[in-house]
Design a protein around this motif. Structure first.
Motif: not given
Length: 242
Positions: A193-198, A206-221
């Motif tokens: 979420x930090x990088x998506x703001x920047x 490519x980075x935005x696509x990866x981070x968008x998917x990462x931000x949508x993943x449920x919290x995990x370890x």
């Protein structure tokens, strides 16, 4: 002359393997190297490497810093002994009939656990190649894990080195994330979420696509997930040669 030749063994390494056999000049040493190393480990665990010096270790043992120079010649040698003590013996369960992947995974997770217990180890550069007793025991267990493969012996060493470098690097990275977050936080999602703001999506698609998917993943370890993914990928690569 044939054979493998000989190398000069540092005194502290020789002492760690053989103990004080009485052949060295002067009075017999009253301390064991393990006691010195354990005192240093306790100090580092309590307050980091900045707490460790020949003086503070000596004080914990009730001797002068000069007394320690009968055992180690420098702080670097002391740190090497402390790392060996922190690693301890590889006393995780015997491999049994499991395949090499499960064996090497067990080795990797056990090594990771020791590093997590003593994270200061990751900030130390060794003065000599790993040659102390516990380090050699860990190497032996790692090579034993690879015994079922068809890899040449030198390739087994290289594969184990690759896994070891990964374990150390990933554990160090996870420790850094851990210091920047609070219990219950989701560092992977927070970072995304930090990088998506920047990041401008037109400049960094490519980075935005990866981070968008990462931000949508449920919290995990995050640390466990990343460690598992990376280790599995490395084992896949070794499998291509095994």
């Amino acid at each position: 002359m044939g054979g493998h030749g000989t190398m000069s063994i540092p005194d502290y390494v020789d002492l760690a393997w053989r103990g004080d056999d009485g052949r060295r000049p002067g009075p017999r040493r009253r301390l064991q190297l393990g006691e010195i190393a354990a005192a240093g480990v306790a100090l580092a665990d309590e307050g980091g490497l900045s707490r460790v010096s020949m003086r503070t270790v000596g004080a914990r043992l009730g001797v002068t810093s000069m007394s320690l120079y009968r055992y180690v010649q420098s702080k670097d040698e002391l740190l090497a002994l402390m790392i060996d003590e922190a690693l301890g013996p590889p006393d995780f369960p015997a491999y049994g009939p499991s395949g090499w992947r499960d064996r090497l995974s067990a080795w990797a997770y056990a090594a990771r656990s020791r590093l997590e217990a003593h994270p200061w180890v990751l900030g130390v550069s060794l003065p000599d190649p790993p040659a102390l007793p516990y380090q050699i025991q860990w190497t032996e267990r790692g090579l034993e894990a690879l015994r079922p493969t068809r890899l040449a012996e030198t390739a087994k060493l290289s594969a184990l080195l690759l896994v070891n470098v990964y374990v150390r690097g990933q554990t160090q990275l996870a420790a850094g994330f851990g210091r920047a977050t609070r219990p219950g936080d989701n560092p992977g999602g927070q970072y995304a979420r930090l990088l998506l703001q920047l990041a401008d999506p037109e400049r960094f698609p490519c980075l935005v696509a990866a981070m968008t998917q990462r931000a949508a993943v449920p919290p995990s370890d995050f640390a466990d997930d990343e460690f598992r993914f990376g280790l599995s990928t490395i084992l896949d690569g070794i499998a291509c040669r095994a």
